[in-house]
Scaffold this active site. Sequence first.
Site, PDB file in Angstrom:
ATOM      1  N   HIS A 119       0.866  -1.181   0.000  1.00 38.14           N
ATOM      2  CA  HIS A 119       0.000   0.000   0.000  1.00 38.14           C
ATOM      3  C   HIS A 119       0.907   1.237   0.000  1.00 38.14           C
ATOM      4  O   HIS A 119       2.034   1.170   0.495  1.00 38.14           O
ATOM      5  CB  HIS A 119      -0.833  -0.061   1.279  1.00 38.14           C
ATOM      6  CG  HIS A 119      -1.902   0.968   1.406  1.00 38.14           C
ATOM      7  ND1 HIS A 119      -1.664   2.241   1.854  1.00 38.14           N
ATOM      8  CD2 HIS A 119      -3.242   0.896   1.170  1.00 38.14           C
ATOM      9  CE1 HIS A 119      -2.811   2.912   1.896  1.00 38.14           C
ATOM     10  NE2 HIS A 119      -3.781   2.121   1.482  1.00 38.14           N
ATOM     11  N   LYS A 127     -10.561  -0.313  10.495  1.00 34.51           N
ATOM     12  CA  LYS A 127     -10.820  -1.486   9.633  1.00 34.51           C
ATOM     13  C   LYS A 127     -11.271  -2.680  10.462  1.00 34.51           C
ATOM     14  O   LYS A 127     -11.611  -3.723   9.932  1.00 34.51           O
ATOM     15  CB  LYS A 127      -9.555  -1.848   8.843  1.00 34.51           C
ATOM     16  CG  LYS A 127      -9.170  -0.763   7.837  1.00 34.51           C
ATOM     17  CD  LYS A 127      -8.050  -1.224   6.956  1.00 34.51           C
ATOM     18  CE  LYS A 127      -7.337  -0.072   6.270  1.00 34.51           C
ATOM     19  NZ  LYS A 127      -8.024   0.446   5.094  1.00 34.51           N
ATOM     20  N   ASP A 148       3.068  -4.491   7.994  1.00 30.14           N
ATOM     21  CA  ASP A 148       1.877  -3.667   7.817  1.00 30.14           C
ATOM     22  C   ASP A 148       0.672  -4.590   7.985  1.00 30.14           C
ATOM     23  O   ASP A 148       0.366  -5.397   7.104  1.00 30.14           O
ATOM     24  CB  ASP A 148       1.909  -3.032   6.415  1.00 30.14           C
ATOM     25  CG  ASP A 148       0.607  -2.295   6.089  1.00 30.14           C
ATOM     26  OD1 ASP A 148      -0.325  -2.312   6.925  1.00 30.14           O
ATOM     27  OD2 ASP A 148       0.531  -1.717   4.991  1.00 30.14           O
ATOM     28  N   CYS A 192      -4.860   2.845  -3.665  1.00 28.50           N
ATOM     29  CA  CYS A 192      -3.673   3.229  -2.879  1.00 28.50           C
ATOM     30  C   CYS A 192      -2.564   2.190  -2.952  1.00 28.50           C
ATOM     31  O   CYS A 192      -1.798   2.031  -1.991  1.00 28.50           O
ATOM     32  CB  CYS A 192      -4.032   3.502  -1.423  1.00 28.50           C
ATOM     33  SG  CYS A 192      -5.138   4.887  -1.230  1.00 28.50           S
ATOM     34  N   GLN A 220      -4.624  -4.995   6.912  1.00 30.22           N
ATOM     35  CA  GLN A 220      -5.627  -5.984   6.486  1.00 30.22           C
ATOM     36  C   GLN A 220      -5.496  -7.285   7.276  1.00 30.22           C
ATOM     37  O   GLN A 220      -6.500  -7.943   7.573  1.00 30.22           O
ATOM     38  CB  GLN A 220      -5.488  -6.287   4.978  1.00 30.22           C
ATOM     39  CG  GLN A 220      -5.654  -5.080   4.061  1.00 30.22           C
ATOM     40  CD  GLN A 220      -7.047  -4.467   4.101  1.00 30.22           C
ATOM     41  OE1 GLN A 220      -8.023  -5.084   4.516  1.00 30.22           O
ATOM     42  NE2 GLN A 220      -7.141  -3.213   3.687  1.00 30.22           N
TER      43      GLN A 220
END
Length: 415
Positions: free
Chosen positions: A123, A232, A206, A372, A209
């Site tokens: 991302h 999220k 990261d 993104c 998600q």
Amino acid sequence: MNFLQQIRADFPILGRKVEGRPLVYFDNAATSQRPACVLDLQQKLCKEHNANIHRAVHTLSYEATDYYEAGRRTAQRFINAESSDEIVLTGGATMSINLVAECMARGGFIGSGDGILLSEAEHHSNIVPWQMACQRTGAHLEVVPVRAGGSDANDGGVDMEAYRAALRRGVKMVAVTHVSNILGAVNPVKEMVAEAHALGIPVLIDGAQGIVHRKVDVQSLDCDFYAFSGHKIYAPTGIGVLYGKREWLEKLPPFMGGGDMVATVSFEKTEYADIPLKFEAGTANFVAAACLAPALEYAAKIASSPDAAEHEKKQIEAMKQTLASIDGLWVAAADAEDRIPLWSFTIDGVHPLDAAMLIDKMGVALRSGHMCAEPIVRRIGGGSMLRASLMPYNTLEEIEVFGKALERTVKLLRR
Ligand code: PMP
């Protein structure tokens, strides 16, 4: 009520209509919806406990501080960090990653000629901060390819041979996504951390998600940093988490200067507060931080239910069939062995933006564009794709509605 009916009843927004039809919200990877327990706490805090945290000695300030710190402790338990000192509360995953990139550069842990290793499917939030660190230090990016679009396989996996080879080219930092927001394939992050650590290289994951759909145990992963956003995973916007190993947080310089991150200040010299407050300058978003507690408890409750795992399997199977039924539709990482319920796709002769706008008129919310993650979307999707991403509250009936709406959209738009 069955498992799914119970969950759906917790989300007021799922009862609304768009264009006169029941909303089918399939843009959860951009932001998830919030259950009543989170919305209620948000309102209660504003109505009854609004005060600045950590500063005053009056009742409201103590209460607000307790709620804020409860959010931190819940985050600690959720990812099994050893100590709540290792949980820095930030504005989101983006800020968490910027913090690490900036502080690694400023602290001299990345220097001229060093490599910073990323995957191709990152991302922008896990690319641009590192580019900025490179500009500051004279370091450079090393990019490992993923198997999707034009390669032999289409399972979304990181090319581990290339990863190992790149690690040996003077890399000083690895920053990889747990799960790409384009591919949905789960990366073997534990193995990637072990390979990097064997060469003494720190790793940031990261988890924007990954945290939503996989159990994360930072001690077992052994990563040096893990970043994610609250919004999220059922919490409000404006709150994020940065897990950092104590040794790293202690040796990094502060990120921003201001109130709350100091022990003493004079015009000659400032002494900083201990971790994690050293990284939390200024008035925090205490309401959103406090809401991490009900949000992450809610996520943990769902994750612990065998019904949830069963439901996710059914969602994945139903989406696979639905997407396969559309002529000319190509799914990124279609053959991923381990995936989250997220699919990015292109359709021959149909522009993603037109499709997203038209399907919205049928009550279905999809994401479109480069999402993104321009580098990977440009290579595999010509710069623009469609994406459907699901949460446990999405039903199989909604997948059916989505399938019919997509079929109609394609018929109307295909040139
Ligand atoms: N990384 C990934 C993989 C993401 O999907 C996102 C959000 N789309 C981010 C980072 C950035 O998250 P935020 O905008 O909440 O800071």
